[in-house]
Design an enzyme around this catalytic site. Structure first.
Site, PDB file in Angstrom:
ATOM      1  N   ASP A  28      37.962  36.521  47.414  1.00  0.00           N
ATOM      2  CA  ASP A  28      38.626  37.808  47.607  1.00  0.00           C
ATOM      3  C   ASP A  28      39.921  37.860  46.790  1.00  0.00           C
ATOM      4  O   ASP A  28      40.630  36.868  46.662  1.00  0.00           O
ATOM      5  CB  ASP A  28      38.923  37.983  49.100  1.00  0.00           C
ATOM      6  CG  ASP A  28      39.499  39.342  49.412  1.00  0.00           C
ATOM      7  OD1 ASP A  28      38.832  40.347  49.118  1.00  0.00           O
ATOM      8  OD2 ASP A  28      40.629  39.399  49.952  1.00  0.00           O
ATOM      9  N   GLU A  75      35.925  38.696  43.152  1.00  0.00           N
ATOM     10  CA  GLU A  75      36.268  40.059  43.585  1.00  0.00           C
ATOM     11  C   GLU A  75      37.428  40.516  42.714  1.00  0.00           C
ATOM     12  O   GLU A  75      38.601  40.292  43.036  1.00  0.00           O
ATOM     13  CB  GLU A  75      36.632  40.064  45.078  1.00  0.00           C
ATOM     14  CG  GLU A  75      36.817  41.466  45.659  1.00  0.00           C
ATOM     15  CD  GLU A  75      38.212  42.008  45.478  1.00  0.00           C
ATOM     16  OE1 GLU A  75      38.368  42.932  44.631  1.00  0.00           O
ATOM     17  OE2 GLU A  75      39.138  41.527  46.146  1.00  0.00           O
ATOM     18  N   ASP A 100      35.224  47.767  52.347  1.00  0.00           N
ATOM     19  CA  ASP A 100      36.501  48.468  52.240  1.00  0.00           C
ATOM     20  C   ASP A 100      36.343  49.934  51.848  1.00  0.00           C
ATOM     21  O   ASP A 100      37.340  50.666  51.826  1.00  0.00           O
ATOM     22  CB  ASP A 100      37.394  47.770  51.204  1.00  0.00           C
ATOM     23  CG  ASP A 100      38.034  46.510  51.747  1.00  0.00           C
ATOM     24  OD1 ASP A 100      38.214  46.408  52.972  1.00  0.00           O
ATOM     25  OD2 ASP A 100      38.357  45.615  50.944  1.00  0.00           O
TER      26      ASP A 100
END
Length: 523
Positions: free
Chosen positions: A306, A353, A406
């Protein structure tokens, strides 16, 4: 030109994104039990080869899996209590109150009231038996010994957190202000019972996860885990390793993490996580990070890093800032970190990501690592022909999503678009009328050149904004949506064949053979 460090994404496939808390079941929250196995059965039937999840750690305020009490521990709320009942650690009538919790969302207040007492009861009965193992879970003491490097500080941290009524460690008495001090305290023995309880919860969690992972492997399903780049300021990680973070003498961050103004927020996002002391990390050979990734690859086939761009450069915000606009870009550890990962974990399969502010430096950094980045189709339609996320501009070494955890659901995004011009661009680009936008974007992801396509369960169900899982930059109302059992049953009955057909049509099927029959066009 130097060869990329990694090169693993070499075949086409598809997967599903769903966090375990959102699984169906009768315990008020998704668990590692029957609901998870039913999902894996659906993935197998639909020719989906991956199940992607969010981080599995124990969550704190806001229940975000990206703000956990430990980067190594598992979330006890995911433990399947039905299995504990099968071991006679709990009675069925003791589980009845859980049935009163809602089925379509996680009532975190209710879970926090009902589940911890049941876990404590199971632990007490385990101790009363005097056994060292539970069913085929293996030795509890061996588990503690093999995981002592992270388990000992975590369990003592949790015991002290209970002792001090949930206060962050920065507010604890001086004698407990670090793991080294607390471990040497003459009062530590008073906390052994509470520490043992939390160790038992981790034993249950990881044994149940191992069984679920093995079940997935038997079905040909790989699990994609998620490693947040940052840890929570109030965590066992910062408490036990304060020198690895940029903290002041009281243990509070001098700078915090976040991102500048972006798609999600005009003022940026101020996450509050402490910034790493990357010089100290590198001086220690990135050992803390390497141990963390080693553990992740014991749990998952693939790991998504992430906020990958933070390894190239990160947005550093003064802790006293009003919002994220006061931050600045600071160089991250760079390629030296990924060379260390490659040396320690040569077969590591990592997804970068790399969403957010895309710079030429970040593009070159990602190329040099060789890691597949991410593309989100909801970001593709901006009336700009050079938009990196348009399917015509994507590359094979990429993971494509209609939307992620998200984003709004595809239907919610479509209905909330302010610009009719963007709707017109999408309709013309994909040659659809937009009446079934979720499936339009699913087909676009499957048909793209990207080697891996990941879709959400909400989009398979064509759900609207009411099923959004997280809204970045906000606290309330996130991480609560759950799939109902009847919804998963309907998918299995009505959509598995069509998804299998899409996998065959777009060369994402794990099985070769004749084209499957399907008259369902989802259009």
């Amino acid at each position: 030109m130097e060869s990329p460090i990694f090169n693993w994404l070499d075949r086409r496939s598809a997967g599903l994104l769903l966090h375990p808390t959102a699984l169906p079941g009768n315990q008020g929250i998704g668990t590692l039990g029957a609901g998870a196995r039913r999902l894996i059965d659906f993935l197998r039937a639909a020719s989906l080869q991956y199940w992607q999840i969010c981080p599995l750690g124990p969550t704190g305020f806001g229940h975000s899996p990206y703000q956990c009490f430990s980067a190594f521990a598992g979330n006890p709320w995911l433990i399947d209590l039905e299995e504990l009942a099968s071991f006679d650690l709990l009675e069925q009538d003791e589980l009845q109150p859980l049935l009163e919790l809602p089925a379509g969302e996680v009532d975190y207040v209710g879970i926090g009231r009902l589940k911890p007492p049941l876990l404590r009861l199971a632990h007490r009965r385990f101790l009363e038996r005097g056994d060292d193992s539970l069913g085929d879970y293996g030795s509890f003491n061996r588990f503690r010994d093999e995981n002592a490097s992270w388990l000992a500080p975590y369990t003592l941290y949790m015991a002290l957190k209970e002792r001090f009524e949930g206060a962050p460690w920065q507010e604890w008495p001086a004698g407990y202000a670090s793991y080294l001090k607390a471990a040497a305290s003459p009062f530590r023995e008073e906390l052994d019972g509470s520490s043992s309880k939390h160790a038992f919860y981790q034993y249950l969690f990881f044994c149940q996860w191992a069984r679920l992972r093995d079940y997935a492997r038997e079905k040909g399903i790989g699990i994609i885990g998620d490693a947040p780049i940052y840890v929570a300021g109030d965590s066992a990680d910062t408490w036990a390793n304060p020198w690895l973070f940029q903290l002041n003498r009281k243990g509070n961050p001098r700078f915090v993490a976040g991102v500048p103004p972006d798609y999600f927020s005009e003022t940026g996002q101020m996450w509050g996580n402490p910034i790493y002391n990357w010089a100290e990390m590198e001086g220690a050979g990135f050992e803390w990070w390497l141990r963390r990734l080693e553990m992740n690859f014991e749990l998952f086939e693939v790991v998504r890093l992430d906020h990958f761009r933070g390894f190239e450069a990160f947005w550093r915000i003064p802790a006293a800032a009003v919002d994220a606009r006061e931050g600045e870009w600071v160089p991250g550890p760079g390629l030296s970190f990924f060379r260390a990962v490659k040396k320690r974990l040569p077969a590591a399969k990592i997804i970068a990501e790399d969403l957010g502010e895309i710079t030429p430096g970040l593009l070159e950094f990602t190329r040099a690592t060789g890691l597949p980045g991410m593309a989100v189709l909801q970001f593709a339609f901006t009336l700009e022909q050079d938009n990196l996320y348009l399917p015509c501009n994507l590359s094979r070494n990429c993971v494509v999503y209609p939307g992620t955890h998200d984003n709004d659901t595809s239907l919610g995004w479509w209905q909330g678009l302010a610009s009719e011009k963007i709707r017109d661009q999408l309709r013309r680009y994909l040659r659809v009328n937009g009446d079934h936008i979720s499936w339009d974007l699913i087909r676009a992801a499957y048909g793209s050149c990207c080697s891996l396509a990941i879709v959400t369960l909400q989009d398979l169900l064509s759900l609207g904004a009411e099923a959004r899982f997280n809204t970045p930059g906000t606290v309330a109302g996130n991480w609560a949506w759950r799939c109902r059992q009847e919804q998963l049953d309907r998918l299995t009955q009505q959509s598995a064949d069509y998804l299998r057909e899409l996998s065959w049509l777009y060369n994402r099927s794990p099985h070769s053979g004749d084209a499957p029959e399907s008259g369902d066009t989802r259009s």
